[in-house]
Design an enzyme around this catalytic site. Structure first.
Site, PDB file in Angstrom:
ATOM      1  N   HIS A 120       0.837  -1.198   0.000  1.00 27.78           N
ATOM      2  CA  HIS A 120       0.000   0.000   0.000  1.00 27.78           C
ATOM      3  C   HIS A 120       0.872   1.248   0.000  1.00 27.78           C
ATOM      4  CE1 HIS A 120       0.626  -1.112   4.238  1.00 27.78           C
ATOM      5  NE2 HIS A 120       0.506   0.164   4.535  1.00 27.78           N
ATOM      6  N   LEU A 121       0.395   2.217  -0.738  1.00 27.99           N
ATOM      7  CA  LEU A 121       1.089   3.491  -0.914  1.00 27.99           C
ATOM      8  C   LEU A 121       0.314   4.555  -0.147  1.00 27.99           C
ATOM      9  CD1 LEU A 121       3.327   5.096  -2.427  1.00 27.99           C
ATOM     10  CD2 LEU A 121       1.715   5.312  -4.327  1.00 27.99           C
TER      11      LEU A 121
END
Length: 179
Positions: A120-121
């Protein structure tokens, strides 16, 4: 205690099945969700969607697992995340101007040692103003100048680096359980 695999669960679902309280937007490759424990006034997570057989949950478990796989595919995943994150950054800045009459920095990056399963960013405003920002660890893990937050541009630069440097990053991540 939070469910450490909830991001993977979201990434395996059809976007239409997620409630509006979780899903901010989606594309053919990614989901953008509201961070359940925001550390800033604006805080989102961009997740690559699990798309079997090309992108399975194991290869998307973390940045390290993605980088250990096919380098071309890894770059495509990271580039798609960056593109969607840039669109979210624009939405955040538009909302800042609408609400407050000005805008401030928005950071886009990965945690070097993430606490949740599934790549996840983070896309978050630089104010770091939140009831959820309670400890020094929280602050350190999001501040882009302290080494724990890997800016998206830095990660993308790894793909243009010498192959031996790229390989050493992957090995280092394996050794230290990070990336």
């Amino acid at each position: 205690m939070p469910d450490l695999t909830i991001l993977r669960t979201y990434a395996q679902k059809l976007p239409q099945s997620l409630p509006a309280s979780i899903l901010f937007r989606h594309s053919s490759k990614n989901l953008t969700i509201f961070d359940a424990f925001p550390k800033s006034m604006f805080h989102f997570l961009v997740l690559p969607r699990v798309q079997e057989p090309h992108l399975d949950a194991a290869s998307l478990s973390s940045l390290q697992s993605l980088l250990k796989g096919d380098k071309k595919q890894a770059k495509e995943v990271i580039t798609a995340l960056a593109e969607d994150a840039t669109a979210v950054k624009k939405d955040i800045q538009d909302e800042m101007v609408q609400r407050y009459g000005f805008k401030w920095d928005v950071w886009i990056g990965f945690h070097g040692a993430p606490s949740m399963a599934h790549l996840h960013l983070h896309v978050l405003s630089a104010d770091l103003c939140s009831e959820r920002l309670k400890t020094k660890k929280h602050y350190n893990s999001f501040h882009p100048k302290l080494g724990f937050f890997l800016h998206i541009d830095e990660v993308l630069s790894w793909f243009d680096a010498e192959p031996s440097y790229f390989a050493s990053l992957v090995r280092m991540g394996e050794k230290h359980g990070s990336l």
